[in-house]
Design an enzyme around this catalytic site. Structure first.
Site, PDB file in Angstrom:
ATOM      1  N   ASP A 166     -49.320  -1.664 -71.877  1.00 33.40           N
ATOM      2  CA  ASP A 166     -47.880  -1.550 -72.090  1.00 33.40           C
ATOM      3  C   ASP A 166     -47.274  -2.889 -72.518  1.00 33.40           C
ATOM      4  O   ASP A 166     -46.531  -2.970 -73.503  1.00 33.40           O
ATOM      5  CB  ASP A 166     -47.225  -1.065 -70.794  1.00 33.40           C
ATOM      6  CG  ASP A 166     -45.893  -0.373 -71.050  1.00 33.40           C
ATOM      7  OD1 ASP A 166     -45.718   0.182 -72.144  1.00 33.40           O
ATOM      8  OD2 ASP A 166     -45.034  -0.397 -70.158  1.00 33.40           O
ATOM      9  N   ASP A 176     -44.063   6.232 -67.991  1.00 36.09           N
ATOM     10  CA  ASP A 176     -43.483   5.540 -66.840  1.00 36.09           C
ATOM     11  C   ASP A 176     -43.284   6.480 -65.660  1.00 36.09           C
ATOM     12  O   ASP A 176     -42.947   6.039 -64.566  1.00 36.09           O
ATOM     13  CB  ASP A 176     -42.156   4.900 -67.242  1.00 36.09           C
ATOM     14  CG  ASP A 176     -42.336   3.909 -68.378  1.00 36.09           C
ATOM     15  OD1 ASP A 176     -43.343   3.181 -68.363  1.00 36.09           O
ATOM     16  OD2 ASP A 176     -41.495   3.881 -69.289  1.00 36.09           O
TER      17      ASP A 176
END
Length: 536
Positions: free
Chosen positions: A348, A426
């Site tokens: 990420d 997420d």
């Protein structure tokens, strides 16, 4: 096919955030009729009042037959004390503003058939111009002329857009509810397997046919490597692969919606109503449910670019997709959780913060893939904002984010919808750890669900930290940067305090029994067999 769909959608998840703009509102009225239109202005050049009541009304004069680079052909008596509309072109905005100001106009609106940009000039020109200056769409002026005719009254104002928007609360509620429900569902499924005898009396849990267990570090490395490759392919072949992802999402989300509703109906004890045709048995409930789920996915696929309302359907499908993913993917041990979450954290951060140094336009690969080329309908470069002047073919975007409109962005939403956005990743990535904690509570027969509840609280604190940093910095944040440490450290701390780190770290491989010094894992394991009997 289902496994492939799950992997592909999971490979292109992310987090993005809001963009602060310089949109304002042109309020036009004529008697009892009123209408509002989008305009662009420059805050440092022409400050506007923040409310309609504070805005001064002026008569609007349509002089789009001129570009007003000079005062020739314009009578001061016609424009004095009025709001003037001229066409864009041939000379700088500041020159038009100075001419309008010299003629006695109180406001200058520049109509444009091309992309609107917030007006800019150098510091000395800012000081010379004393009247409000803004750009509007030429088609909006024509619409106002058609509705109101002559005698239009115009007021310009720019309502303040708060950084803390109610959409953040809605997003927080969606994320924590999805993670908690997904973790609870995973634990409940594990408990049912034990209760039904699918788990051995020694605490071993068999794999459900629908589960995709990850119990090997090598598999985790391969999975993350494939995700990196998928993201890079999406970056270079976006215009082709975006339609593949959309099709896969329709299939995967309809399947997930079916699984979620079917599990709920099963829990409520709803009958199936079976019938047989040509020696094949069908479930009436399953057929009706499948038809409904497919129809919902098809509706989303057809109307996916209708920003005003389709976000509700996309969020619904996103929630059930994440729920089903969290239930389906089983991490076998805390060791696997640490490896997977750590790798995805690096993934990420790298694709958000590092890749801009390598791309030709300085945009991160992950953000570019998530939003698509021009998908937001808006580009920002410092204080410059661009908004299309004419309706355009919507840019296709990947269905990998939760989207909630910014409720306080009144002016911005007139120009184009503003959204708070949260990537499925997420929710899913920390959700896999929460699901493992929920299953571990089942394995150790924890009545208080300490691991599950503590990991949910850690996720909530991680999300609050993410939004706080985003609001303070004014920049989108890779949420895993905060969620991974919060959830991993909390889970490890609980295991350490309870003296169960060895069992928590090793977990179960689905091939070996969970080695533990605890009593048998479930009450059924102690009572199903006589003391002298050997369990099967």
């Amino acid at each position: 096919m289902h496994k492939v769909a799950v992997f592909v959608i999971f490979s292109v998840t992310l987090l993005t955030s809001q963009v602060n703009c310089q949109e304002a509102i042109l309020h036009i009225s004529n008697g009892g009729t009123q209408q509002e239109f989008c305009i662009l202005y420059n805050q440092s050049w022409t400050p506007l009042p923040e409310s309609l009541n504070a805005a001064i009304p002026y008569s609007l004069v349509n002089m789009t037959s001129t570009v007003l680079c000079d005062s020739s052909g314009v009578s001061p008596e016609v424009v004095k004390g009025k709001a003037l509309v001229v066409m864009r072109g041939d000379c700088p905005f500041s020159q038009k503003a100075l001419v309008a100001q010299a003629l006695g106009a109180t406001t200058l609106l520049i109509a444009s058939n091309t992309t609107l940009v917030s007006p800019s000039a150098n510091g000395s020109e800012y000081l010379k111009v004393q009247i409000p200056l803004a750009l509007m769409r030429y088609r909006d002026l024509m619409e106002a002329q058609r509705v109101f005719g002559d005698g239009m009254q115009a007021r310009l104002f720019a309502p303040r857009s708060s950084k803390i928007d109610a959409s953040i609360g809605v997003m927080l509620l969606i994320s924590i509810a999805t993670v908690a429900l997904g973790g609870y569902w995973s634990g409940a499924s594990e408990s049912e397997r034990f209760s039904s005898g699918e788990g051995g009396g020694n605490g071993e849990s068999k794999v459900d046919s629908a589960d995709l267990p990850l119990y090997s570090p090598l598999k985790v490395f391969i999975l993350v490597g494939l995700m990196c490759g998928m993201l890079i392919l999406m970056y270079y072949f976006y215009n082709i692969l975006v339609y593949v992802i959309i099709a896969i999402f329709c299939v995967a989300s309809s399947s997930a919606l079916f699984s979620c509703i079917d599990a709920l109906l099963e829990k409520l004890g709803c009958a199936h109503g079976r019938f047989t045709i040509l020696k094949t048995t069908f479930s009436v409930r399953a057929l009706i449910l499948a038809s409904m789920c497919i129809s919902i996915s098809v509706v989303w696929g057809v109307y996916r670019n209708e920003d005003r309302w389709i976000w509700i359907l996309q969020d619904l499908l996103g929630v059930v997709f994440c729920l089903n993913f969290i239930r389906t993917i089983s991490l076998s041990s805390f060791k696997i959780c640490v490896i997977l979450l750590s790798l995805l954290l690096v993934y990420d951060v790298f694709f958000v913060f590092i890749t801009p140094f390598f791309t030709k336009d300085g945009v991160s690969i992950m953000v570019q893939v998530a939003l698509g080329p021009g998908a937001s309908g808006e580009k920002t470069q410092g204080n410059i904002v661009e908004v299309p002047a004419e309706p355009q073919t919507p840019s296709e975007t990947l269905p990998v984010v939760m989207r909630v409109p910014r409720f306080s962005a009144w002016a911005q939403n007139l120009c184009h919808m503003q959204f708070s956005v949260l990537g499925y990743g997420d929710i899913i990535v920390p959700g896999l750890l929460v699901a493992y904690c929920s299953r571990f509570d089942v394995w150790i027969n924890s009545t208080r669900k300490v691991y599950f509840l503590s990991s949910c609280i850690a996720y909530l604190l991680g999300m609050l930290t993410t939004f706080t940093v985003m609001l303070l910095s004014g920049m989108g944040q890779p949420a895993l940067l905060y969620l991974v440490p919060f959830t991993l450290i909390t889970a490890a701390t609980v295991a350490g305090c309870k003296g169960q780190m060895k069992q928590f770290w090793a977990g179960t491989s689905y091939e070996q029994v969970l080695e533990s010094s605890q009593e048998p894992l479930l009450p059924e394991a102690r009572t199903d067999y006589p003391i002298e009997a050997e369990p099967c």
